[in-house]
Scaffold this motif. Structure first.
Motif, PDB file in Angstrom:
ATOM      1  N   UNK A   5       0.897  -1.232  -0.057  1.00  0.00           N
ATOM      2  CA  UNK A   5       0.091   0.033  -0.026  1.00  0.00           C
ATOM      3  C   UNK A   5       0.703   1.338   0.073  1.00  0.00           C
ATOM      4  N   UNK A   6       2.104   1.180   0.135  1.00  0.00           N
ATOM      5  CA  UNK A   6       3.061   2.307   0.039  1.00  0.00           C
ATOM      6  C   UNK A   6       4.051   2.171  -1.075  1.00  0.00           C
ATOM      7  N   UNK A  28       3.180  10.468   3.087  1.00  0.00           N
ATOM      8  CA  UNK A  28       3.010  10.119   4.242  1.00  0.00           C
ATOM      9  C   UNK A  28       4.204  10.371   5.278  1.00  0.00           C
ATOM     10  N   UNK A  29       5.389   9.990   4.799  1.00  0.00           N
ATOM     11  CA  UNK A  29       6.416   9.960   5.732  1.00  0.00           C
ATOM     12  C   UNK A  29       7.788  10.522   4.992  1.00  0.00           C
ATOM     13  N   UNK A  30       8.949  10.652   5.529  1.00  0.00           N
ATOM     14  CA  UNK A  30      10.322  10.657   4.857  1.00  0.00           C
ATOM     15  C   UNK A  30      11.320  10.268   6.105  1.00  0.00           C
ATOM     16  N   UNK A 340       7.558  -0.700  -3.831  1.00  0.00           N
ATOM     17  CA  UNK A 340       6.123  -0.990  -3.522  1.00  0.00           C
ATOM     18  C   UNK A 340       6.386  -1.719  -2.086  1.00  0.00           C
ATOM     19  N   UNK A 341       5.835  -1.048  -0.752  1.00  0.00           N
ATOM     20  CA  UNK A 341       5.907  -2.022   0.238  1.00  0.00           C
ATOM     21  C   UNK A 341       4.804  -2.003   1.258  1.00  0.00           C
TER      22      UNK A 341
END
Length: 343
Positions: A5-6, A28-30, A340-341
């Motif tokens: 989904x990420x 969403x994040x870094x 993709x994770x």
């Protein structure tokens, strides 16, 4: 397998990994302050870890600083750096891929063998080097066969592709080409595809895709192209994704001057184009979704990822990864490796 989904994307110049919701494209994040300069990504699904190659202290294949010798380990759940895998005496790790049985992380290296670089295999349980196969070249990219028994290294400015037997750990053949970039292997393992020449080698040479029969490791077909090819990728449905780079007038091997490039999709039987869309500046890395319906193009000089619907051949969205050049960097390379994770 749980839903991937990420989307994780490396910024080489930004020395970071950015994370995006794969459904909406929302940031969403870094993970920041990675070692200089991250290049490729591989995702270890059973352990939910990301592996990041660091090739040079700065720059790119044709103009760079000192060679690096580590691969970073990132926890894909917490997005935190957890470890560095030391590769000495090998250096310049770039391309990454995990064996079909999820036990070995393979990485091309540009130095460490008597005649240059090759491919090393890292046991994912012990994080020690358990395989080392010379390519007689400065290996940069590579493609694994689906059975995990053979690898082909694309050696950029060397006049051959190296065929490596991963079981005997031997260089078994050299396939003559005029330099090469990221290649790919068909879903059934019967054919391998390699773009030639590599970018910045000789702009006046006719670009082609060389089709290799993996049973003989002989070129069986040459597909001419009108534009320089950055990389190839094969989807789960067998389609061949081809990214082409386009340059402004007056560009040279010393100054590429990129403008938006293109993604071309080839039918794996006829090798005819079945669709094309415009992407960002100097597309370099390619991925696709497990169902083969979505393509991802990292535009290294544009600092973006183009997400493409491969059924309708339309751009679903363009994701900004790192579009602002840093004053302390000679080259802006804002989107490189992707994965993709879960999460």
């Amino acid at each position: 397998m749980a839903s991937l989904s990420t989307l994780a994307v490396v910024s080489q110049s930004g020395e970071s990994i950015s994370f995006f919701n794969n459904i909406t494209g929302e940031f969403t994040d870094r993970t920041e302050n990675l070692a200089a300069e991250p290049h490729d990504l591989a995702y270890d699904s059973p352990r939910n870890l990301l592996y990041v190659s660091h090739t040079y202290s700065h720059g790119h294949y044709f103009a760079h600083g000192s060679i690096c010798n580590t691969i970073s380990v990132i926890d894909a759940t917490t997005r935190k750096f957890t470890d560095a895998i030391e590769l000495t005496p090998f250096g310049g790790p770039h391309g990454l891929s995990i064996s079909p049985d999820n036990t070995i992380l393979y990485a091309t290296v540009e130095t460490g063998f008597p005649n240059g670089g090759g491919l090393i295999g890292i046991n994912l349980a012990s994080r020690t080097i358990v395989k080392s196969i010379p390519s007689d070249s400065r290996a940069h990219w590579f493609a694994l066969t689906p059975d995990g028994k053979k690898a082909y290294t694309s050696n950029m400015n060397s006049p051959f592709i190296s065929v490596l037997d991963l079981e005997s750990e031997q260089l078994v053949k050299k396939i003559p080409v005029t330099g090469s970039s990221q290649g790919a292997v068909s879903v059934d393992g019967r054919f391998a595809y390699f773009p030639t020449p590599s970018a910045q080698m000789k702009l006046e040479i006719q670009p082609t895709i060389e089709v290799v029969d993996t049973s003989t490791d002989e070129i069986v077909k040459t597909i001419p192209f009108d534009e320089g090819i950055g990389a190839l990728h094969v989807t789960a449905l067998g389609k061949i994704l081809v990214v082409v780079y386009r340059l402004e007038e007056g560009a040279s091997t010393a100054a590429l001057k990129p403008k938006p490039g293109g993604l071309i999709v080839l039918d794996p039987t006829s090798f005819e184009s079945i669709g094309e869309v415009e992407v960002g500046k100097f597309p370099l890395s390619l991925r696709s979704s497990p169902d083969g319906l979505t393509g991802y193009v990292a535009n290294v000089f544009g600092g973006t990822v183009t997400v493409v619907d491969l059924e309708s051949m339309s751009v679903r969205r363009t994701i900004d990864v790192d579009t602002k050049p840093r004053a302390d960097k000679a080259f802006h390379q804002g989107a490189h490796g992707m994965a993709l994770i879960r999460g």
